[in-house]
Design a protein around this motif. Structure first.
Motif, PDB file in Angstrom:
ATOM      1  N   ALA A 113       0.839  -0.972   0.075  1.00  8.96           N
ATOM      2  CA  ALA A 113      -0.086  -0.134   0.285  1.00  8.96           C
ATOM      3  C   ALA A 113       1.336   1.408   0.420  1.00  8.96           C
ATOM      4  CB  ALA A 113      -1.095   0.070   1.466  1.00  8.96           C
ATOM      5  N   GLN A 114       1.778   1.976   0.940  1.00  7.58           N
ATOM      6  CA  GLN A 114       3.237   2.306   0.537  1.00  7.58           C
ATOM      7  C   GLN A 114       3.237   2.846  -0.461  1.00  7.58           C
ATOM      8  OE1 GLN A 114       3.703   4.765   3.421  1.00  7.58           O
ATOM      9  NE2 GLN A 114       1.541   3.778   4.015  1.00  7.58           N
ATOM     10  N   LEU A 115       3.934   1.359  -1.296  1.00  7.71           N
ATOM     11  CA  LEU A 115       4.672   1.374  -2.337  1.00  7.71           C
ATOM     12  C   LEU A 115       3.511   1.963  -4.100  1.00  7.71           C
ATOM     13  CD1 LEU A 115       6.916   1.231  -4.136  1.00  7.71           C
ATOM     14  CD2 LEU A 115       6.270  -1.098  -4.428  1.00  7.71           C
ATOM     15  N   VAL A 116       2.390   1.836  -3.670  1.00  8.61           N
ATOM     16  CA  VAL A 116       1.779   2.541  -4.842  1.00  8.61           C
ATOM     17  C   VAL A 116       1.341   3.619  -4.353  1.00  8.61           C
ATOM     18  CG1 VAL A 116      -1.254   2.033  -4.993  1.00  8.61           C
ATOM     19  CG2 VAL A 116       0.055  -0.162  -4.791  1.00  8.61           C
ATOM     20  N   LYS A 117       0.788   4.282  -3.310  1.00  6.92           N
ATOM     21  CA  LYS A 117       0.995   5.528  -3.121  1.00  6.92           C
ATOM     22  C   LYS A 117       1.827   6.498  -3.719  1.00  6.92           C
ATOM     23  CE  LYS A 117      -1.320   5.314   1.459  1.00  6.92           C
ATOM     24  NZ  LYS A 117      -1.702   5.407   3.122  1.00  6.92           N
ATOM     25  N   LEU A 118       3.522   5.537  -3.394  1.00  4.86           N
ATOM     26  CA  LEU A 118       4.327   6.932  -3.685  1.00  4.86           C
ATOM     27  C   LEU A 118       4.386   6.672  -5.419  1.00  4.86           C
ATOM     28  CD1 LEU A 118       7.487   7.699  -3.349  1.00  4.86           C
ATOM     29  CD2 LEU A 118       8.133   5.427  -3.104  1.00  4.86           C
ATOM     30  N   CYS A 119       4.131   5.261  -5.793  1.00  9.80           N
ATOM     31  CA  CYS A 119       3.905   5.382  -7.581  1.00  9.80           C
ATOM     32  C   CYS A 119       3.021   6.665  -7.868  1.00  9.80           C
ATOM     33  CB  CYS A 119       3.142   4.262  -8.162  1.00  9.80           C
ATOM     34  SG  CYS A 119       4.427   2.770  -7.927  1.00  9.80           S
ATOM     35  N   GLU A 120       1.917   6.477  -6.588  1.00 14.26           N
ATOM     36  CA  GLU A 120       0.497   7.464  -7.411  1.00 14.26           C
ATOM     37  C   GLU A 120       1.188   8.746  -7.202  1.00 14.26           C
ATOM     38  OE1 GLU A 120      -2.594   6.243  -4.423  1.00 14.26           O
ATOM     39  OE2 GLU A 120      -3.378   5.022  -6.022  1.00 14.26           O
ATOM     40  N   TRP A 121       2.386   9.067  -5.918  1.00  8.89           N
ATOM     41  CA  TRP A 121       2.600  10.864  -5.535  1.00  8.89           C
ATOM     42  C   TRP A 121       3.644  10.963  -6.887  1.00  8.89           C
ATOM     43  CZ3 TRP A 121       7.718  11.214  -5.313  1.00  8.89           C
ATOM     44  CH2 TRP A 121       8.252  12.621  -5.034  1.00  8.89           C
ATOM     45  N   LEU A 122       4.528  10.124  -7.385  1.00  7.95           N
ATOM     46  CA  LEU A 122       5.820  10.198  -8.284  1.00  7.95           C
ATOM     47  C   LEU A 122       4.521  10.665  -9.551  1.00  7.95           C
ATOM     48  CD1 LEU A 122       8.463  10.412  -8.830  1.00  7.95           C
ATOM     49  CD2 LEU A 122       8.436   8.139  -9.305  1.00  7.95           C
ATOM     50  N   ASP A 123       3.721  10.007  -9.838  1.00 12.04           N
ATOM     51  CA  ASP A 123       2.946  10.197 -11.372  1.00 12.04           C
ATOM     52  C   ASP A 123       2.505  11.487 -11.295  1.00 12.04           C
ATOM     53  OD1 ASP A 123       1.640   9.070 -13.777  1.00 12.04           O
ATOM     54  OD2 ASP A 123       0.131   9.621 -12.844  1.00 12.04           O
ATOM     55  N   SER A 124       2.406  11.798  -9.899  1.00 14.95           N
ATOM     56  CA  SER A 124       1.641  13.448 -10.394  1.00 14.95           C
ATOM     57  C   SER A 124       2.243  14.277  -9.702  1.00 14.95           C
ATOM     58  CB  SER A 124       0.527  13.629  -8.476  1.00 14.95           C
ATOM     59  OG  SER A 124       1.045  14.121  -7.244  1.00 14.95           O
ATOM     60  N   GLN A 125       3.588  14.452 -10.036  1.00 13.53           N
ATOM     61  CA  GLN A 125       4.349  15.634 -10.361  1.00 13.53           C
ATOM     62  C   GLN A 125       5.061  15.735 -10.925  1.00 13.53           C
ATOM     63  OE1 GLN A 125       5.435  17.002  -7.199  1.00 13.53           O
ATOM     64  NE2 GLN A 125       4.112  15.224  -6.101  1.00 13.53           N
ATOM     65  N   ASP A 126       4.848  17.481 -11.476  1.00 16.05           N
ATOM     66  CA  ASP A 126       5.346  17.978 -12.766  1.00 16.05           C
ATOM     67  C   ASP A 126       6.836  17.900 -12.776  1.00 16.05           C
ATOM     68  OD1 ASP A 126       7.223  20.304 -14.402  1.00 16.05           O
ATOM     69  OD2 ASP A 126       4.881  19.870 -14.702  1.00 16.05           O
ATOM     70  N   PHE A 127       7.427  17.362 -13.940  1.00 16.58           N
ATOM     71  CA  PHE A 127       9.077  16.960 -13.839  1.00 16.58           C
ATOM     72  C   PHE A 127       9.935  17.697 -13.615  1.00 16.58           C
ATOM     73  CE2 PHE A 127      12.622  16.285 -16.462  1.00 16.58           C
ATOM     74  CZ  PHE A 127      13.527  14.221 -15.848  1.00 16.58           C
ATOM     75  N   GLN A 128       9.595  19.041 -14.227  1.00 16.51           N
ATOM     76  CA  GLN A 128      10.810  19.903 -13.843  1.00 16.51           C
ATOM     77  C   GLN A 128      10.392  19.829 -12.139  1.00 16.51           C
ATOM     78  OE1 GLN A 128      12.969  20.888 -15.701  1.00 16.51           O
ATOM     79  NE2 GLN A 128      12.306  19.986 -17.140  1.00 16.51           N
ATOM     80  N   ASP A 129       9.852  19.861 -10.894  1.00 22.71           N
ATOM     81  CA  ASP A 129       9.886  20.020 -10.048  1.00 22.71           C
ATOM     82  C   ASP A 129      10.669  19.178  -9.302  1.00 22.71           C
ATOM     83  OD1 ASP A 129       7.947  22.507 -10.395  1.00 22.71           O
ATOM     84  OD2 ASP A 129       6.337  21.444  -9.166  1.00 22.71           O
ATOM     85  N   LEU A 130      11.176  18.338 -10.647  1.00 24.08           N
ATOM     86  CA  LEU A 130      11.674  16.563  -9.580  1.00 24.08           C
ATOM     87  C   LEU A 130      12.786  16.886  -9.685  1.00 24.08           C
ATOM     88  CD1 LEU A 130       9.371  13.713 -10.524  1.00 24.08           C
ATOM     89  CD2 LEU A 130       9.571  14.530  -8.317  1.00 24.08           C
ATOM     90  N   MET A 131      13.397  17.737 -10.862  1.00 22.99           N
ATOM     91  CA  MET A 131      14.540  18.126 -11.037  1.00 22.99           C
ATOM     92  C   MET A 131      15.121  19.017  -9.984  1.00 22.99           C
ATOM     93  SD  MET A 131      15.428  16.213 -13.756  1.00 22.99           S
ATOM     94  CE  MET A 131      14.654  15.006 -13.352  1.00 22.99           C
ATOM     95  N   PRO A 132      17.330  19.020 -10.340  1.00 23.57           N
ATOM     96  CA  PRO A 132      17.756  19.840  -9.588  1.00 23.57           C
ATOM     97  C   PRO A 132      17.374  21.295  -9.187  1.00 23.57           C
ATOM     98  CG  PRO A 132      19.615  18.351 -10.664  1.00 23.57           C
ATOM     99  CD  PRO A 132      17.813  18.050 -11.283  1.00 23.57           C
ATOM    100  N   LYS A 133      17.579  22.183  -8.300  1.00 24.76           N
ATOM    101  CA  LYS A 133      16.983  23.451  -8.343  1.00 24.76           C
ATOM    102  C   LYS A 133      17.752  24.240  -8.518  1.00 24.76           C
ATOM    103  CE  LYS A 133      12.260  22.617  -5.916  1.00 24.76           C
ATOM    104  NZ  LYS A 133      13.279  21.158  -6.442  1.00 24.76           N
ATOM    105  N   LYS A 134      17.971  25.406  -9.364  1.00 23.89           N
ATOM    106  CA  LYS A 134      18.720  26.116  -9.778  1.00 23.89           C
ATOM    107  C   LYS A 134      20.157  26.733  -8.777  1.00 23.89           C
ATOM    108  CE  LYS A 134      16.546  27.997 -14.128  1.00 23.89           C
ATOM    109  NZ  LYS A 134      16.808  26.648 -15.004  1.00 23.89           N
TER     110      LYS A 134
END
Length: 256
Positions: free
Chosen positions: A233-254
């Motif tokens: 259940a925790q892994l499924v929630k992680l998948c769903e969280w990851l899918d909901s993120q904008d890709f650029q928000d996952l990349m290194p900050k400037k």
């Protein structure tokens, strides 16, 4: 969805809409007189396949051999050197990026892999290839593991024993559970593995004669099933969280 069961046109259809992949990783190493060498990769694959089944995301084949030289004194243990492991996993992950995957969850069941998977993830993220993170099943449910077992043991203990009793009961040598407990190290505190703030051991054999820790007689298939359901259940929630993120928000900050 298991990648190896699909055809390439079917995978093309998946990649039109999704970009997540789960990569199961474990080890092939001693787990005492009662559990098979396959313990870690059996657990990792079970979690990744189940989460993929529940979410529809992609699951890759399992990486079965990891960083395990600290178990080398025991018959059959297999390992690769840490740089080789990191290079292989990074190359494998770049492979996925080439096909359109931009976020990966390393579904891990071997402690010796953790720091290396995190290093690979950082390297790929720093290059903005994709976003890859390491997930360890028991780290997702620490309170439950502590509640279920008096001495859960970090290796070959009751938590891993219970997981294999649930997933592959025919592989558990039930008649060796007491041997595992009595010939191993029941409590990690008894080993006195740190002195004055320094970790003083390198190999499992430095602490335990039969390679395992904890009280294996405290394990049951029912406890294994409970952990499997809660961690999935925790892994499924992680998948769903990851899918909901904008890709650029996952990349290194400037740089500030």
């Amino acid at each position: 969805m298991y990648i190896a069961d699909e055809t390439w046109p079917e995978l093309g259809d998946y990649l039109e809409d999704e970009s997540i992949a789960l990569v199961p990783l474990g080890s092939t190493e001693q787990h005492g007189p009662h559990l098979p060498l396959a313990t870690d990769h059996i657990i990792a694959e079970a979690y990744a396949r189940e989460a993929a089944e529940r979410t529809g995301y992609l699951c890759t084949p399992t990486i079965n051999i990891g960083v395990s030289p600290h178990h080398r004194q025991f018959h059959g243990t297999m390992w690769v050197d840490a740089p080789t492991f990191r290079n292989y996993v990074e190359s494998f992950t770049r492979n996925l990026a080439y096909h359109g995957i931009d976020r990966v969850i390393y579904v891990n069941a071997h402690g010796g892999n953790v720091e290396h998977l995190r290093e690979v993830g950082r390297h790929l993220r720093d290059e903005e290839v994709l976003y890859a993170i390491e997930w360890m099943w028991n780290d997702s449910i620490p309170d439950l593991v502590d509640d279920l077992f008096d001495q859960n043991g970090p290796h070959g203990g009751p938590k891993e024993t219970a997981m294999i009793q649930h997933l592959r009961p025919e592989l558990v040598r039930e008649d060796r559970l007491e041997d595992a407990r009595d010939g191993g190290l029941k409590s990690i505190d008894e080993a006195e593995t740190t002195k004055f703030g320094a970790r003083t051991f390198y190999d499992a054999a430095d602490n335990t004669d039969n390679g395992v820790l904890g009280d294996q007689t405290d394990a049951t298939a029912e406890k294994g099933e409970q952990m499997f359901e809660e961690a999935t259940a925790q892994l499924v929630k992680l998948c769903e969280w990851l899918d909901s993120q904008d890709f650029q928000d996952l990349m290194p900050k400037k740089h500030v």
